[in-house]
Enzyme design. Structure first.
Site, short mmCIF file in Angstrom:
data_model
loop_
_atom_site.label_atom_id
_atom_site.label_comp_id
_atom_site.label_asym_id
_atom_site.label_seq_id
_atom_site.Cartn_x
_atom_site.Cartn_y
_atom_site.Cartn_z
N HIS A 194 -119.86 4.90 -45.94
CA HIS A 194 -118.73 4.18 -46.53
C HIS A 194 -119.07 2.74 -46.92
O HIS A 194 -118.34 2.10 -47.68
CB HIS A 194 -117.56 4.18 -45.53
CG HIS A 194 -116.21 4.03 -46.16
ND1 HIS A 194 -116.00 3.28 -47.29
CD2 HIS A 194 -115.01 4.54 -45.82
CE1 HIS A 194 -114.71 3.33 -47.61
NE2 HIS A 194 -114.09 4.09 -46.74
N LYS A 202 -96.21 15.81 -57.33
CA LYS A 202 -95.93 14.61 -58.12
C LYS A 202 -94.83 14.82 -59.16
O LYS A 202 -93.98 13.95 -59.36
CB LYS A 202 -97.22 14.18 -58.80
CG LYS A 202 -97.13 12.86 -59.55
CD LYS A 202 -98.50 12.46 -60.08
CE LYS A 202 -98.90 13.35 -61.24
NZ LYS A 202 -100.25 13.13 -61.74
N LEU A 208 -89.10 8.45 -57.92
CA LEU A 208 -89.71 7.87 -56.72
C LEU A 208 -91.22 7.78 -56.93
O LEU A 208 -91.81 8.59 -57.63
CB LEU A 208 -89.41 8.75 -55.50
CG LEU A 208 -87.93 8.88 -55.12
CD1 LEU A 208 -87.74 9.95 -54.04
CD2 LEU A 208 -87.35 7.55 -54.66
N HIS A 209 -91.83 6.78 -56.29
CA HIS A 209 -93.29 6.64 -56.39
C HIS A 209 -93.96 7.63 -55.43
O HIS A 209 -93.68 7.61 -54.23
CB HIS A 209 -93.70 5.20 -56.05
CG HIS A 209 -95.12 4.89 -56.40
ND1 HIS A 209 -96.19 5.59 -55.89
CD2 HIS A 209 -95.64 3.96 -57.25
CE1 HIS A 209 -97.31 5.08 -56.39
NE2 HIS A 209 -97.00 4.10 -57.21
N PRO A 210 -94.82 8.52 -55.96
CA PRO A 210 -95.39 9.59 -55.11
C PRO A 210 -96.15 9.07 -53.88
O PRO A 210 -96.02 9.63 -52.80
CB PRO A 210 -96.34 10.33 -56.06
CG PRO A 210 -95.82 10.04 -57.42
CD PRO A 210 -95.25 8.66 -57.36
N ASP A 211 -96.92 8.00 -54.04
CA ASP A 211 -97.67 7.47 -52.90
C ASP A 211 -96.73 6.96 -51.81
O ASP A 211 -96.91 7.23 -50.62
CB ASP A 211 -98.60 6.34 -53.35
CG ASP A 211 -99.23 5.63 -52.16
OD1 ASP A 211 -100.04 6.27 -51.46
OD2 ASP A 211 -98.89 4.46 -51.91
N TYR A 230 -102.26 1.56 -41.51
CA TYR A 230 -103.15 0.91 -42.48
C TYR A 230 -103.20 1.80 -43.70
O TYR A 230 -103.57 2.97 -43.59
CB TYR A 230 -104.54 0.81 -41.84
CG TYR A 230 -105.66 0.29 -42.71
CD1 TYR A 230 -106.26 -0.94 -42.43
CD2 TYR A 230 -106.19 1.03 -43.77
CE1 TYR A 230 -107.32 -1.42 -43.18
CE2 TYR A 230 -107.24 0.56 -44.54
CZ TYR A 230 -107.81 -0.67 -44.24
OH TYR A 230 -108.86 -1.13 -45.00
N THR A 264 -104.88 1.86 -47.61
CA THR A 264 -105.81 1.16 -48.48
C THR A 264 -105.18 0.82 -49.81
O THR A 264 -104.63 1.69 -50.48
CB THR A 264 -107.02 2.07 -48.75
OG1 THR A 264 -107.47 2.61 -47.51
CG2 THR A 264 -108.14 1.30 -49.39
N THR A 314 -110.98 -3.66 -51.10
CA THR A 314 -109.68 -3.22 -50.57
C THR A 314 -108.88 -4.34 -49.91
O THR A 314 -109.43 -5.37 -49.55
CB THR A 314 -109.88 -2.12 -49.50
OG1 THR A 314 -110.64 -2.67 -48.41
CG2 THR A 314 -110.60 -0.91 -50.06
#
EC number: 2.3.1.137
Length: 612
Positions: free
Chosen positions: A327, A406, A414-417, A439, A441, A452
């Site tokens: 990562h 989605k 509505l916002h999917p995230d 948390y 990102t 990030t």
């Protein structure tokens, strides 16, 4: 002449790197008031009062000084955070990063071209590898499309790290070796590493100036596989990369002292394009349940993957596949962009190679034979034992929620995230009876070398809504009002974070300035509120949206009593990967995941009821 004009007007992948804005330092008062807002759900009135006093004291005292010094630092750097973040988040860690930090994800090809089928491992691998090599070629020619968010150009630097990049262990701090070069910059390594049954092979992907074709790759992989299946297993030196970092650094030094040729071999692996892993497992996989293939991608056989490599492409014997990545050099979106490109090409060609079957007389793969002694062999055994003991404790599920995705969420405006994040907050509250610090990102790639920022989804608004959902006396109308408030708050935070106005990286910067100056740790950072709300890497829910493609990812929980929760949102479904530790009595990835699915339904019901 005409052609020249067209080509020169096309954008080059890295052409805007020098004109991207620098990463900003937000105003101190704004960051601190956001921080106070974020710790509220975890404190009672008295504790909050105490924390508020600590924050005010910080703002008018040492915090002010540290902030000034941070602004000074930012004047001389286009990204004041970059080297700090790399060190603190990744390179300074001494735990096993292969287990605790690497990210992995399953290939979605089982949903279209490549259902699981024994005997397809090599033919699928060579098609997949070839499309990945074509992407490397595009990247070297700077023909990979520049990504944008709205009109804003995004930083493309992470894409350089997809190839020819490797983490190198150090006794106190690791480093990253990156050997990729564009065509204009010069020569770039062009060989692949292949791992199979504890052995390591290499072959070049360019022969007489022309890239190898799938039939040629097929010939190379078949040669390697035949040898490995008819001869004894190799020592499995790759397993050593799963050690704690200092231990691995010392063993690496020992290997080099045994025989200088070992260094040449290690460097050959470091410099390679990427690592191809031929794994003997046959994980079960269906479009609704990727659990096994995801698990084996993340924590499978350590002798056929190089944990430090930025990209390991793993092919299982039933033709399923997975990716495993270090990562530290990049975040998941760079990889997903590349994988989506390859997937699109694979689908266009129905999973087959439609070109010439001609195979040139290219050199056979060479085996990289490490000089090892009894000590190294013993260490490999010990490492494998430790590794399997650790990963056998991992509880991981990767399921598809197929009732909607989605399309329907957007239809409800509505916002999917945000939809998924709030469902997770509600699910955690239902399972544990309290708010879960979280948390998420956010991407800061509109800034030079931006990576990030932390969105903290466990807001006062989210918690009020969760309580309302669990309070039988609250009306649908009340719940809906509170849900819309929670959505609005989350969407506002996401925007702020993407625009460099988050507070977590800022607070980290202030702490690091204090450390560099040899000053005592300010009280703000030792206050219980800091840790209870997730600060200092104590988030109980570690989450990330892996985008709106067929690719989903996974990593391990940040804390022992926590979860990791990754999700991809598609038109008709939401794919989630959740993990926890089996030995922790209070967490259960399966239960949390099933509860999230229930919450998806409940939230949609709420918007439907509202329209009646």
């Amino acid at each position: 002449m005409e052609k020249q004009v067209l080509e020169s007007s096309e954008e080059r992948t890295f052409q805007y790197q020098d004109s991207l804005p620098s990463l900003p330092v937000p105003p101190l008062d704004e960051s601190l008031s956001k921080y106070l807002d974020a710790v509220k759900p975890f404190l009672n009135q008295e504790e909050y009062q105490r924390t508020e006093d600590i924050v005010k004291k910080f703002e008018n005292g040492i915090g002010k000084e540290l902030h000034q010094k941070l602004l000074e630092r930012a004047k001389t750097r286009r990204n004041w955070l970059e080297d700090w973040w790399l060190n603190v988040a990744y390179l300074d860690l001494r735990i096993s990063t292969q287990i605790h930090c690497n990210m992995a994800g399953p290939g979605p090809y089982i949903e279209h071209c490549w259902p699981p089928k024994e005997g397809t491992q090599i033919e699928r691998a060579c098609v997949n590898i070839w499309h990945t090599l074509k992407y490397w070629d595009l990247l070297r020619a700077e023909k990979v499309t520049i990504e944008r968010s709205g009109n804003a150009v995004l930083d493309m630097n992470q894409f350089r790290m997809l190839f020819c990049t490797c983490r190198i262990p150090g006794v106190t701090r690791d480093s990253i070796g990156s050997y990729f070069k564009t065509e204009t910059e010069g020569e770039c390594p062009s060989h692949l590493i292949v791992m199979c049954r504890g052995r390591v092979f290499a072959f070049d992907t360019i022969h007489e100036g022309i890239m190898v074709t799938p039939p040629e790759i097929f010939r190379q992989l078949t040669y390697i596989q035949k040898r490995c299946h008819s001869e004894p297993d190799g020592p499995g030196v790759a397993a050593l990369t799963s050690n704690e970092r200092t231990k691995w650094a010392e063993l690496r030094e020992y290997l080099i002292s045994l025989d200088p040729k070992n260094l040449t071999l290690l460097e050959k692996i470091q410099r390679s394009l990427f690592v191809v892993c031929l794994d003997d497992s046959s994980p079960h996989a269906t479009p609704e349940d990727y659990t096994e293939v995801t698990r084996l991608g993340l924590v499978g056989d350590p002798t056929v993957r190089w944990g430090d490599k930025s990209y390991n492409s793993i092919f299982f014997s039933n033709g399923t596949c997975s990716a495993l990545c270090d990562h530290s050099p990049f975040d998941a979106m760079a990889l997903i962009t590349m994988l989506s490109y390859a997937e699109k090409k694979i689908i266009e060609n129905e999973g087959k190679w439609k070109g010439s079957d001609k195979v040139r007389d290219i050199p056979w793969p060479e085996e990289l034979v490490f000089t090892v002694d009894q000590k190294v062999i013993k260490e490999i055994e010990r490492t494998k034992e430790l590794y399997y003991k650790k990963v056998s404790d991992l509880h991981l599920v990767n399921y598809a929620f197929t009732s909607f995705g989605k399309a329907l969420i957007r239809k409800r405006k509505l916002h999917p995230d945000t939809f998924v994040q709030l469902a997770l907050q509600l699910a955690y509250y239902k399972c544990h009876g309290r708010p879960g610090c979280c948390y998420e990102t956010a991407m800061t790639r509109r800034f030079y070398h931006g990576r990030t920022e932390t969105i903290r989804p466990c807001t006062v608004e989210a918690v009020e809504w969760c309580r309302s959902m669990l309070d039988p006396s609250d009306s649908t109308y009340q719940r809906l009002q509170l849900m819309h408030k929670a959505f609005a708050k989350h969407n506002k935070m996401r925007k702020e974070c993407e625009n460099g106005k988050g507070f977590d990286r800022h607070l980290l910067g202030l702490l690091l300035i204090a450390q560099e100056q040899g000053l005592p740790v300010p009280e703000l950072y030792v206050d219980n509120a800091f840790t209870a709300s997730g600060g200092g890497g104590n988030f109980i829910l570690s989450t990330s949206l892996t985008g709106y493609t067929r690719f989903t990812g996974s990593a391990l929980p940040m804390v022992y009593h926590g979860y990791s929760f990754f999700y991809a949102i598609r038109d008709d479904r939401i794919i989630t990967t959740c993990s926890s530790w089996k030995s922790c009595p209070e967490t259960d990835a399966e239960v949390l995941c099933r509860t999230v699915f229930q919450c998806f339904q409940d939230m949609l019901q709420l918007t439907v009821a509202a329209q009646l």
